[in-house]
Every structure is written in structure tokens, then in C-alpha cells.
Design a protein around this motif. Sequence first.
Motif, mmCIF file in Angstrom:
data_model
loop_
_atom_site.group_PDB
_atom_site.id
_atom_site.type_symbol
_atom_site.label_atom_id
_atom_site.label_comp_id
_atom_site.label_asym_id
_atom_site.label_seq_id
_atom_site.Cartn_x
_atom_site.Cartn_y
_atom_site.Cartn_z
ATOM 1 N N ALA A 60 0.833 -1.208 0.000
ATOM 2 C CA ALA A 60 0.000 0.000 0.000
ATOM 3 C C ALA A 60 0.870 1.262 0.000
ATOM 4 C CB ALA A 60 -0.933 -0.014 1.210
ATOM 5 N N LEU A 61 1.965 1.224 0.745
ATOM 6 C CA LEU A 61 2.838 2.403 0.830
ATOM 7 C C LEU A 61 3.580 2.656 -0.483
ATOM 8 C CD1 LEU A 61 4.205 1.918 4.465
ATOM 9 C CD2 LEU A 61 2.629 3.714 3.674
ATOM 10 N N VAL A 62 3.926 1.581 -1.187
ATOM 11 C CA VAL A 62 4.574 1.752 -2.495
ATOM 12 C C VAL A 62 3.578 2.382 -3.476
ATOM 13 C CG1 VAL A 62 5.613 0.538 -4.454
ATOM 14 C CG2 VAL A 62 6.184 -0.155 -2.113
ATOM 15 N N ARG A 63 2.348 1.868 -3.477
ATOM 16 C CA ARG A 63 1.333 2.395 -4.393
ATOM 17 C C ARG A 63 0.999 3.852 -4.072
ATOM 18 N NH1 ARG A 63 -4.920 0.880 -4.577
ATOM 19 N NH2 ARG A 63 -5.482 1.510 -6.689
ATOM 20 N N LEU A 64 1.032 4.189 -2.777
ATOM 21 C CA LEU A 64 0.674 5.545 -2.358
ATOM 22 C C LEU A 64 1.595 6.593 -3.001
ATOM 23 C CD1 LEU A 64 -1.580 6.565 -0.521
ATOM 24 C CD2 LEU A 64 -0.001 6.434 1.420
ATOM 25 N N VAL A 65 2.860 6.271 -3.198
ATOM 26 C CA VAL A 65 3.784 7.209 -3.854
ATOM 27 C C VAL A 65 3.281 7.518 -5.265
ATOM 28 C CG1 VAL A 65 6.139 7.577 -4.692
ATOM 29 C CG2 VAL A 65 5.759 6.330 -2.549
ATOM 30 N N PHE A 66 2.915 6.457 -5.991
ATOM 31 C CA PHE A 66 2.423 6.629 -7.353
ATOM 32 C C PHE A 66 1.155 7.488 -7.356
ATOM 33 C CE2 PHE A 66 0.044 4.412 -10.998
ATOM 34 C CZ PHE A 66 0.606 5.212 -11.964
ATOM 35 N N HIS A 67 0.212 7.152 -6.497
ATOM 36 C CA HIS A 67 -1.078 7.828 -6.549
ATOM 37 C C HIS A 67 -1.030 9.241 -5.979
ATOM 38 C CE1 HIS A 67 -3.918 4.423 -7.738
ATOM 39 N NE2 HIS A 67 -2.683 4.012 -7.965
ATOM 40 N N ASP A 68 -0.057 9.537 -5.107
ATOM 41 C CA ASP A 68 0.096 10.929 -4.680
ATOM 42 C C ASP A 68 0.804 11.739 -5.764
ATOM 43 O OD1 ASP A 68 -0.144 13.167 -3.047
ATOM 44 O OD2 ASP A 68 1.866 12.893 -2.221
ATOM 45 N N CYS A 69 1.943 11.245 -6.206
ATOM 46 C CA CYS A 69 2.795 12.036 -7.111
ATOM 47 C C CYS A 69 2.184 12.213 -8.495
ATOM 48 C CB CYS A 69 4.179 11.406 -7.195
ATOM 49 S SG CYS A 69 5.054 11.473 -5.606
ATOM 50 N N TRP A 70 1.315 11.300 -8.921
ATOM 51 C CA TRP A 70 0.705 11.376 -10.247
ATOM 52 C C TRP A 70 -0.334 12.491 -10.330
ATOM 53 C CZ3 TRP A 70 3.740 8.866 -13.226
ATOM 54 C CH2 TRP A 70 3.375 8.507 -14.521
ATOM 55 N N VAL A 71 -0.932 12.818 -9.200
ATOM 56 C CA VAL A 71 -2.047 13.770 -9.178
ATOM 57 C C VAL A 71 -1.584 15.055 -8.488
ATOM 58 C CG1 VAL A 71 -4.460 14.117 -8.512
ATOM 59 C CG2 VAL A 71 -3.624 11.799 -9.005
ATOM 60 N N ASN A 72 -1.378 16.109 -9.236
ATOM 61 C CA ASN A 72 -0.858 17.397 -8.716
ATOM 62 C C ASN A 72 0.597 17.322 -8.272
ATOM 63 O OD1 ASN A 72 -3.495 18.428 -8.910
ATOM 64 N ND2 ASN A 72 -3.955 17.880 -6.783
ATOM 65 N N GLY A 73 1.325 16.306 -8.664
ATOM 66 C CA GLY A 73 2.699 16.140 -8.187
ATOM 67 C C GLY A 73 2.723 15.628 -6.754
ATOM 68 N N CYS A 74 3.941 15.438 -6.218
ATOM 69 C CA CYS A 74 4.078 14.890 -4.855
ATOM 70 C C CYS A 74 3.754 15.984 -3.845
ATOM 71 C CB CYS A 74 5.506 14.389 -4.620
ATOM 72 S SG CYS A 74 6.137 13.242 -5.862
ATOM 73 N N ASP A 75 2.502 16.033 -3.411
ATOM 74 C CA ASP A 75 2.063 17.148 -2.550
ATOM 75 C C ASP A 75 1.166 16.686 -1.403
ATOM 76 O OD1 ASP A 75 -0.230 16.460 -3.886
ATOM 77 O OD2 ASP A 75 -0.857 18.521 -4.280
ATOM 78 N N GLY A 76 1.109 15.378 -1.174
ATOM 79 C CA GLY A 76 0.282 14.883 -0.071
ATOM 80 C C GLY A 76 -1.215 15.033 -0.298
ATOM 81 N N SER A 77 -1.628 15.385 -1.519
ATOM 82 C CA SER A 77 -3.059 15.624 -1.766
ATOM 83 C C SER A 77 -3.888 14.355 -1.615
ATOM 84 C CB SER A 77 -3.269 16.225 -3.156
ATOM 85 O OG SER A 77 -2.733 15.376 -4.156
ATOM 86 N N VAL A 78 -3.253 13.199 -1.785
ATOM 87 C CA VAL A 78 -3.996 11.942 -1.714
ATOM 88 C C VAL A 78 -4.419 11.615 -0.277
ATOM 89 C CG1 VAL A 78 -2.016 10.386 -1.338
ATOM 90 C CG2 VAL A 78 -3.984 9.591 -2.672
ATOM 91 N N LEU A 79 -3.808 12.316 0.689
ATOM 92 C CA LEU A 79 -4.053 11.989 2.102
ATOM 93 C C LEU A 79 -5.269 12.704 2.683
ATOM 94 C CD1 LEU A 79 -0.347 12.423 3.296
ATOM 95 C CD2 LEU A 79 -1.469 10.274 2.620
ATOM 96 N N LEU A 80 -5.792 13.700 1.965
ATOM 97 C CA LEU A 80 -6.821 14.561 2.549
ATOM 98 C C LEU A 80 -8.173 13.862 2.658
ATOM 99 C CD1 LEU A 80 -5.825 17.887 0.738
ATOM 100 C CD2 LEU A 80 -5.557 17.348 3.178
ATOM 101 N N ASP A 81 -8.749 13.922 3.841
ATOM 102 C CA ASP A 81 -10.102 13.400 4.062
ATOM 103 C C ASP A 81 -11.118 14.417 3.588
ATOM 104 O OD1 ASP A 81 -9.379 10.994 5.166
ATOM 105 O OD2 ASP A 81 -9.519 11.689 7.247
ATOM 106 N N LYS A 82 -12.323 13.922 3.329
ATOM 107 C CA LYS A 82 -13.383 14.856 2.951
ATOM 108 C C LYS A 82 -13.755 15.732 4.141
ATOM 109 C CE LYS A 82 -17.150 11.690 3.980
ATOM 110 N NZ LYS A 82 -18.291 10.939 3.466
ATOM 111 N N THR A 83 -14.286 16.890 3.841
ATOM 112 C CA THR A 83 -14.766 17.802 4.879
ATOM 113 C C THR A 83 -16.184 18.226 4.487
ATOM 114 O OG1 THR A 83 -14.186 19.877 3.792
ATOM 115 C CG2 THR A 83 -12.436 18.777 5.037
#
Length: 347
Positions: A60-83
Motif C-alpha cells: 500500500a505504501l509503495v502504491r501511495l507514492v504513485f497515486h500521490d505524485c501522479w495527481v498534482n505532483g508529490c504534494d500529499g493531496s492523496v491523504l486529505l479526508d473529505k470535509t
Amino acid sequence: MAMVKLNAAAAVVLSLLVVVAVHPAAADAGGDWYGKKSIEETVRKEVEKAIKHNPGVGAALVRLVFHDCWVNGCDGSVLLDKTPYSSSTEKAAANNIGLDGFDVIDAIKSKLGAAVSCADIVVLAGRDASAILSGGRITYDVGTGRKDGVVSSAAAADAVLPESTFDFAQLKDNFASKGLTQGELVILSGAHSIGVAHLSSFHDRLAAATATPIDNTYASALAADVERQKGVQHTDNPAEKNNIRDMGAAFQSAAGYDAAGVDTAAVGALDNSYYHNNLQNRVLFKSDWVLRTDGDAAADLAEYRDNATKWDVDFAAAMAKLSKLPAEGTHFEIRKTCRCTNQNYYY
Ligand code: HEM
Ligand SMILES: *[C@@H]1O[C@H](CO)[C@@H](O)[C@H](O)[C@H]1NC(C)=O
């Protein structure tokens, strides 16, 4: 699903952790200033602990790099919960099905606080998971100093992430749009030597009428196991292991698995076994199989099947490049917690 993952990689990881522990210098290459070094040590310790507890979280942690960095670059955007203001962050994207490892990122953040961005933690944790799951064979340097973005949208993630039903031209274009080559597409796809996938990600491969070529005995063993897993996992969309190497002996025998040349002791390892499987038509996704349809890509598949070291080295370099994709936003910060922006508002 957690149970599937646990069984998948337990054996190899426990032995690999020992190997890695003997070579602590691997993570220290580069002679960084003390702050970065102590950050890296903390991340490494937390990732080791997490994988020991649940081997599946390494994938999961390996995949997370791909899915974070692919979308808006490596910016932690994949970690944000809905509000209440942003109900559809990247986590809700269809292409992010099964994404995991967030608890590990949170645990690391709680140790490091303001010293490091969530974007850096994703990249560092994925790097360490790669090293641990490969028994220390895959090592690479990643810089720090990334900032966290404040934008996260499911629609954007679905527009940008590749899909398992893509054909070769679509995959190649998708990687080119991020500055990655066809060669790097073939190299990074080897990450599918670890982890799991939901039925919905490969059901097209089991439908005789529409399937891209898949080994018949593998397909029928998979179809049978999927039916069994529906009961075990209590869902109509159960997960299966990506790698036939990680399935039990009964499955492998039913699937006519030819382990010749594959290191069968290395259950759960991040290695070049994906290339053996792909060239035997025993991979889950259409997007894996279609790499066979291009002459150059097919030659690369054979080369990585035949030279495990070459894949380790090239995978490390491609992950390092992936981990450097620049953040694309205009507003940045270092988040206090990785699941929401400091304003608790997304743009
Ligand atoms: C080339 C295009 C790619 C496609 C179409 C693709 C697609 C997928 C899909 C559909 C899944 C299963 C999701 C699920 O059903 O739960 C998956 C899992 C996975 N992918 Fe990819 N992927 C691609 C590239 C990559 C890359 C570049 C990496 C790593 C750098 C990667 C690493 C992984 C890992 C480790 C898993 C297993 C995750 C887990 O067990 O938690 N994939 N991928
Ligand atoms: C395998 O790849 C490595 C790294 O690129 C290289 O040094 C080595 O010569 C290759 N081995 C063979 C047998 O081609």
C-alpha cells in the motif's frame, strides 16, 4: 482484505526485516545533515514496525507514492479526508480503490510534527517499504523539502490516474504526460509483484468473450477462488493477490503454475517475478498484459525477467524520478495533520 494481505507476505517480510537490519547504512547513503538523517531513521522505524504488524501495508505504501505524485505532483493531496466543504477528495476516486497505508503516514507524522511535510513522508515511507520488501536490494535517495498542497479532487484523480483497462497506447501517453518513458512504464509496472487487487479491477480478464489473453488454467483457478473469497471476505468485490507466486500451493497447482526460474521462497517480495508471470499470461490486469503487445516493451519484459538485478536497479531509479514529480499547486504549507489542511478548507 487485511487478512489476505497478512498471509500474502508474512513469511518473506519477517525474514527480510532481519536482512535489512544488518545493513542500516543503506538508508543513510548521501551523507545528509543530521535533521534529515534523524527524520529518515524515524520513518524507517515506523515503516518496519507497520510491515511487521501487517505485511500487506508495505504494498500500500509503495502504491501511495504513485497515486500521490501522479495527481498534482508529490504534494500529499492523496491523504486529505473529505470535509463538509470538500466532500469528494482524491480518496473517493474510483481509481483509488483499495488505497491504504494512511494510518502509517499518520503515525509517522505524529512522531515528526512540523519538521516534515506529509508529502515528504509519503515518499520516504514508500522508499523504505520498497527497501524492506526487496530485502534491501532496492535502495534510492529521495530529497526532502516538499510542501503539502491544499487541493484534492476525486474527479481530477480519476482523470489523471491510469486504469487497468487501458491499452498500450493509453498507458504510454499517460506516462508521457508526466514525463515518464515507455521504459519506465514497463519498469514501474513491476510493482505489481506485490499487493492485492479487487475483482472489479480484473473482472474483464475473467469474461471469456472480452478477455485479453490470460492463461486458461490461471483464469479458471482465479474465477473459482473469487467465488470462495466472496464468502471469506463477505463482499461481492473481494481482493486477490496480484502475484500467483503468493497464492497457496493448491491454487498454484490448479493454475498450472510454472515456478521455474522464479524464487519461490520469496513470498511477498518486491522483485522481478512479475515479468515471469506476465510472459506466462498470469497477471491480473489488462494494463499488465498489454505491455506484451509492443515490440520494445515486450523485449524489456524479457530482459527484466532474465535479469533480476537490472530490474532492482532500474526500479529504484524510476521510483526516485516518480518521487520528484513537482507539486503543481500555487498554495502550499506544512500540514499539522496529514488528513486535513491547516485551514481545514480545500480549494
Ligand atoms: C501502469 C499503470 C498502472 C495501472 C493501470 C495500475 C492499476 C492498479 C490497480 C487497478 C490496482 C488494484 C487496485 C484494487 O483493485 O484494489 C493496483 C494495485 C497496485 N499497484 Fe498499480 N497500476 C499501475 C501502475 C503502478 C505503479 C507505477 C506502481 C508503483 C509505483 C503501482 C503499484 C501498485 C501496488 C503496490 C498495488 C497493490 C496495492 C495494495 O496491495 O495495497 N502500480 N494497480
Ligand atoms: C544484469 O544487469 C546488471 C545491471 O544492469 C548488469 O550489470 C549485468 O551485467 C546484467 N547481467 C547480465 C547477465 O546481463
